[in-house]
Motif scaffolding. Structure first.
Motif, PDB file in Angstrom:
ATOM      1  N   GLU A  21    -131.158   9.514-130.208  1.00 30.95           N
ATOM      2  CA  GLU A  21    -131.356  10.337-129.025  1.00 30.95           C
ATOM      3  C   GLU A  21    -130.054  10.864-128.432  1.00 30.95           C
ATOM      4  O   GLU A  21    -129.963  12.024-128.044  1.00 30.95           O
ATOM      5  CB  GLU A  21    -132.134   9.559-127.962  1.00 30.95           C
ATOM      6  N   LEU A 266    -120.788  14.602-109.772  1.00 38.71           N
ATOM      7  CA  LEU A 266    -121.526  13.511-110.402  1.00 38.71           C
ATOM      8  C   LEU A 266    -122.693  13.981-111.264  1.00 38.71           C
ATOM      9  O   LEU A 266    -123.815  13.510-111.115  1.00 38.71           O
ATOM     10  CB  LEU A 266    -122.003  12.538-109.322  1.00 38.71           C
TER      11      LEU A 266
ATOM     12  N   ASN B  11    -140.898  10.701-122.817  1.00 39.00           N
ATOM     13  CA  ASN B  11    -139.435  10.746-122.751  1.00 39.00           C
ATOM     14  C   ASN B  11    -139.046  12.116-122.201  1.00 39.00           C
ATOM     15  O   ASN B  11    -138.944  13.081-122.950  1.00 39.00           O
ATOM     16  CB  ASN B  11    -138.857  10.551-124.160  1.00 39.00           C
ATOM     17  N   VAL B  13    -136.905  15.295-120.626  1.00 40.65           N
ATOM     18  CA  VAL B  13    -135.565  15.843-120.868  1.00 40.65           C
ATOM     19  C   VAL B  13    -134.838  15.870-119.525  1.00 40.65           C
ATOM     20  O   VAL B  13    -135.338  16.427-118.545  1.00 40.65           O
ATOM     21  CB  VAL B  13    -135.654  17.261-121.458  1.00 40.65           C
ATOM     22  N   LEU B  14    -133.660  15.279-119.482  1.00 42.80           N
ATOM     23  CA  LEU B  14    -132.945  15.138-118.218  1.00 42.80           C
ATOM     24  C   LEU B  14    -132.629  16.497-117.601  1.00 42.80           C
ATOM     25  O   LEU B  14    -131.934  17.325-118.195  1.00 42.80           O
ATOM     26  CB  LEU B  14    -131.650  14.342-118.450  1.00 42.80           C
ATOM     27  N   LYS B  50    -131.453   9.839-114.578  1.00 42.94           N
ATOM     28  CA  LYS B  50    -130.066   9.735-114.101  1.00 42.94           C
ATOM     29  C   LYS B  50    -129.537  11.107-113.705  1.00 42.94           C
ATOM     30  O   LYS B  50    -128.630  11.664-114.326  1.00 42.94           O
ATOM     31  CB  LYS B  50    -129.192   9.096-115.174  1.00 42.94           C
ATOM     32  N   LEU B  51    -130.105  11.655-112.643  1.00 39.23           N
ATOM     33  CA  LEU B  51    -129.848  13.046-112.286  1.00 39.23           C
ATOM     34  C   LEU B  51    -128.508  13.252-111.600  1.00 39.23           C
ATOM     35  O   LEU B  51    -127.882  14.299-111.745  1.00 39.23           O
ATOM     36  CB  LEU B  51    -130.962  13.536-111.359  1.00 39.23           C
ATOM     37  N   GLY B  52    -128.072  12.305-110.816  1.00 37.18           N
ATOM     38  CA  GLY B  52    -126.833  12.496-110.066  1.00 37.18           C
ATOM     39  C   GLY B  52    -126.894  13.764-109.237  1.00 37.18           C
ATOM     40  O   GLY B  52    -127.874  14.023-108.523  1.00 37.18           O
ATOM     41  N   LEU B 174    -133.669  -0.966-119.936  1.00 35.70           N
ATOM     42  CA  LEU B 174    -133.648  -2.235-120.658  1.00 35.70           C
ATOM     43  C   LEU B 174    -132.400  -3.045-120.322  1.00 35.70           C
ATOM     44  O   LEU B 174    -131.312  -2.498-120.232  1.00 35.70           O
ATOM     45  CB  LEU B 174    -133.680  -1.952-122.161  1.00 35.70           C
ATOM     46  N   GLY B 210    -136.799   6.473-124.007  1.00 39.67           N
ATOM     47  CA  GLY B 210    -135.665   7.368-124.200  1.00 39.67           C
ATOM     48  C   GLY B 210    -134.431   6.912-123.442  1.00 39.67           C
ATOM     49  O   GLY B 210    -134.442   5.869-122.774  1.00 39.67           O
ATOM     50  N   PHE B 211    -133.383   7.697-123.538  1.00 36.29           N
ATOM     51  CA  PHE B 211    -132.082   7.337-122.956  1.00 36.29           C
ATOM     52  C   PHE B 211    -131.576   8.417-122.010  1.00 36.29           C
ATOM     53  O   PHE B 211    -131.691   9.601-122.303  1.00 36.29           O
ATOM     54  CB  PHE B 211    -131.045   7.163-124.066  1.00 36.29           C
ATOM     55  N   ASP B 212    -131.024   7.998-120.881  1.00 36.63           N
ATOM     56  CA  ASP B 212    -130.237   8.885-120.018  1.00 36.63           C
ATOM     57  C   ASP B 212    -128.855   8.268-119.913  1.00 36.63           C
ATOM     58  O   ASP B 212    -128.699   7.190-119.326  1.00 36.63           O
ATOM     59  CB  ASP B 212    -130.825   8.946-118.594  1.00 36.63           C
ATOM     60  N   ASP B 213    -127.855   8.918-120.442  1.00 36.13           N
ATOM     61  CA  ASP B 213    -126.467   8.430-120.331  1.00 36.13           C
ATOM     62  C   ASP B 213    -126.337   6.953-120.688  1.00 36.13           C
ATOM     63  O   ASP B 213    -125.686   6.187-119.970  1.00 36.13           O
ATOM     64  CB  ASP B 213    -125.949   8.622-118.891  1.00 36.13           C
ATOM     65  N   GLY B 214    -126.942   6.541-121.784  1.00 33.10           N
ATOM     66  CA  GLY B 214    -126.795   5.154-122.222  1.00 33.10           C
ATOM     67  C   GLY B 214    -127.809   4.181-121.650  1.00 33.10           C
ATOM     68  O   GLY B 214    -128.011   3.105-122.202  1.00 33.10           O
ATOM     69  N   GLY B 216    -131.257   2.822-121.493  1.00 29.22           N
ATOM     70  CA  GLY B 216    -132.397   2.930-122.411  1.00 29.22           C
ATOM     71  C   GLY B 216    -133.664   2.427-121.740  1.00 29.22           C
ATOM     72  O   GLY B 216    -133.726   1.297-121.281  1.00 29.22           O
ATOM     73  N   PHE B 237    -140.275   1.646-126.897  1.00 29.67           N
ATOM     74  CA  PHE B 237    -139.334   2.688-127.338  1.00 29.67           C
ATOM     75  C   PHE B 237    -139.912   4.047-127.741  1.00 29.67           C
ATOM     76  O   PHE B 237    -139.192   5.039-127.723  1.00 29.67           O
ATOM     77  CB  PHE B 237    -138.438   2.202-128.488  1.00 29.67           C
TER      78      PHE B 237
END
Lengths: 273, 282
Positions: A21, A266, B11, B13-14, B50-52, B174, B210-214, B216, B237
């Motif tokens: 991913e 950020l 999952n 999409v950010l 992880k929108l920031g 996780l 899925g993953f956002d910036d690491g 999971g 997963f």
């Protein structure tokens, strides 16, 4: 010793999903990585091939004239075993050209230079292959600062960056990486006879216990010593972690504007996939 | 009453609400085809987690025309989704929306957005103030969002308002990989086992993958019956659309055989609680 065991079946699956991913969210399908013949790059190569398909993993072998011949042979063994594309690019002439003009016997200085030349080659190759550089650093060496800043630390992703070396070893066993790779002493192989555990002053199992207690469990120096670790080792580990924090952060920016990188600009890394 | 609930373990999409809207439509259409009565998406399913600084850029009022395609599909199925709400009070919120009969029936603003360690939510959103429990065609529903469920007080409030089912929209990252299951998954399952068992209600837990910036997200969505029994499990997963058949009669049976809510004296709770609050200001 502290229990560092993990469920390697779930972990390996988790890391494969991570690679798949995060590589794709960086808009790549391929990865390049430096194959040193050591355990870390072997594990990352295996995981990457599983995540992306072996045709999308390119291993670059970059020996120097003083590198151990075993390193090259072991790297070739890994590349062939997984069936990934690989090429060997010897860095002796580039490095020697430079040190012909710079007179030094400082092993650290030469070692760091080797690491940064390899980094330059890997990043150059990403243009050729339209790929991202996979980091092969583990949590032990990153936390101890036993890595070259903008050398082997430079990468697009750190798939094993949260695993202590002891755990990388167990994961490698679980993944059935050849015994030959598993059984050799960890080494950066930046000069003949170099060994991680000699330089760091303890075996990884012990270093990792102290790191785990300090980092994951936030125990104080006194608490860790009272758990039976030698004072000298604990002090050494904590000093190393604290004095190398600069390698693990964005450099300070002199902030004066409304939004400043590293401080209050950020946005996420993975935006706009 | 028998009904079918669809757990949409997606999952997102950010930061890409257009793509995520399409995914919501796709999953909802499948759930309609399977004759589900309700589909539940995870926390922030329309935006990613992880929108920031993207938070304010993806915020939408709940009346926004953006949701129209889902309101249209919402004539055939109830839909619960997560989004960043651009509040009328000019704050942003991490919110859940309940769509029914082609309109927005309820919006819940997350009460406890975590801000510590890897979590940074209160830097970007405001806290909600109110638990929402409302009547739907499947019974009385409460919605909670992720961290909320680690506050038994909120689950208790849902119970006190006599909810039949609590829908939990989650983005649980996780951590802990020692045991057979991820440690955080164990924690969630144990908590929900306990809640359902003592509060005699259903809980549907929908976590993203899925993953956002690491970070999971492990998935592991499930429904738990009033006896703490798992009805459906979406696995780890992978994206999944998992269905659970619910018989709300189980709530009645459970509350007859283990009549805790009947015993519960809210006045005693209130009196004691008021005293604790008063003392804490001494």
């Amino acid at each position: 010793m502290t229990d560092l065991s993990l469920n390697y079946e779930v972990l390996s699956k988790f890391l494969v999903y991570f690679i798949k991913e995060e590589v794709q969210s960086n808009k790549f399908n391929k990865v390049v990585l430096g194959l040193s013949g050591g355990l870390d790059s072997a594990v990352v190569a295996y995981l990457s091939a599983e995540a992306l398909g072996k045709e999308n993993v390119i291993g670059i072998l970059m020996p120097y004239k003083l590198s151990s011949p075993d390193s090259l042979n072991d790297a070739l063994l890994i590349a062939k075993k997984i069936g990934i594309k690989h090429e060997t690019f010897e860095i002796t002439d580039i490095v020697d050209q430079y040190f012909k003009k710079i007179n030094t016997t400082d092993k650290m200085r030469i070692g760091n230079f080797l690491s940064r030349v390899r980094m330059s080659i890997l990043f150059d190759r990403t243009r050729e292959y339209d790929a991202i550089v996979m980091g092969t650093g583990n949590k032990s060496e990153i936390m101890l600062g036993y890595t070259t800043w903008y050398g082997d630390m430079a990468a697009g992703l750190y798939p094993i960056g949260d695993l202590y070396k002891t755990q990388v070893f167990e994961l490698a066993k679980f993944m059935k990486i050849p015994e030959k790779i598993l059984n050799k002493p960890p080494s950066a192989d930046l000069w003949p006879g170099q060994k991680d555990e000699d330089e760091l002053g303890a075996v990884y199992r012990e270093l990792d216990s102290v790191l785990y207690l300090y980092i994951d469990e936030r125990k104080s120096m006194e608490e860790i010593i009272s758990l039976g670790h030698s004072k000298k080792l604990v002090q050494n580990v904590i000093r190393r972690v604290n004095s190398t924090q600069f390698k693990r952060t964005i450099p300070p920016v002199a902030k004066f504007s409304a939004r400043t990188l590293g401080i209050d600009f950020l946005y996420p890394h993975d935006m706009g996939r | 009453m028998h009904y079918k609930i669809a757990l949409a373990q997606i999952n997102p999409v950010l930061g890409d609400i257009e793509k995520n809207l399409l995914k919501h439509e796709e999953f909802t259409k499948k759930a309609i085809k399977e004759k589900a009565d309700l589909i539940v998406f995870p926390e922030l399913s329309m935006t990613g987690y992880k929108l920031g600084d993207l938070t304010m850029e993806v915020a939408l009022p709940y009346e926004s025309d953006f949701f129209k395609p889902l309101l249209t599909l919402g004539k055939h199925i109830d839909i619960v989704l997560g989004f960043v709400e651009r509040g009328k009070d000019k704050n942003s919120y991490n919110s859940a929306m309940y769509i029914s009969e082609g309109r927005v029936k309820s919006v819940y603003e997350k009460l406890y957005p975590p801000t510590h360690g890897m979590f940074d939510e209160l830097r970007f959103v405001a806290r909600g103030k109110e638990i929402k429990t409302f009547d739907t065609k499947i019974g009385k529903v409460s919605m909670l969002i992720c961290r909320d469920i680690f506050h038994p007080s909120l689950m208790f409030l849902a119970y006190a308002s006599n909810a039949d089912i609590v829908l939990v929209l989650s983005n649980m990252p996780l951590r802990g990989l020692k045991g057979e299951k991820p440690a955080i998954q164990e924690t969630v399952e144990k908590a929900i086992d306990t809640y359902t068992n003592f509060f005699g209600m259903f809980v549907a837990y929908v976590n993203r993958v899925g993953f956002d910036d690491g970070l999971g997200f492990f998935g592991g969505s499930f429904v738990c019956t009033p006896s703490g029994r798992k009805l459906a499990y979406a696995g780890l997963f992978d994206e999944a659309l998992t269905f659970a058949e619910i018989d709300s009669e189980e709530i009645f049976k459970k509350r007859q055989t283990f009549p805790l809510l009947r015993e519960e004296d809210m006045n005693i709770v209130k009196l004691n609680f008021d005293k604790i609050l008063e003392d804490s200001y001494d």
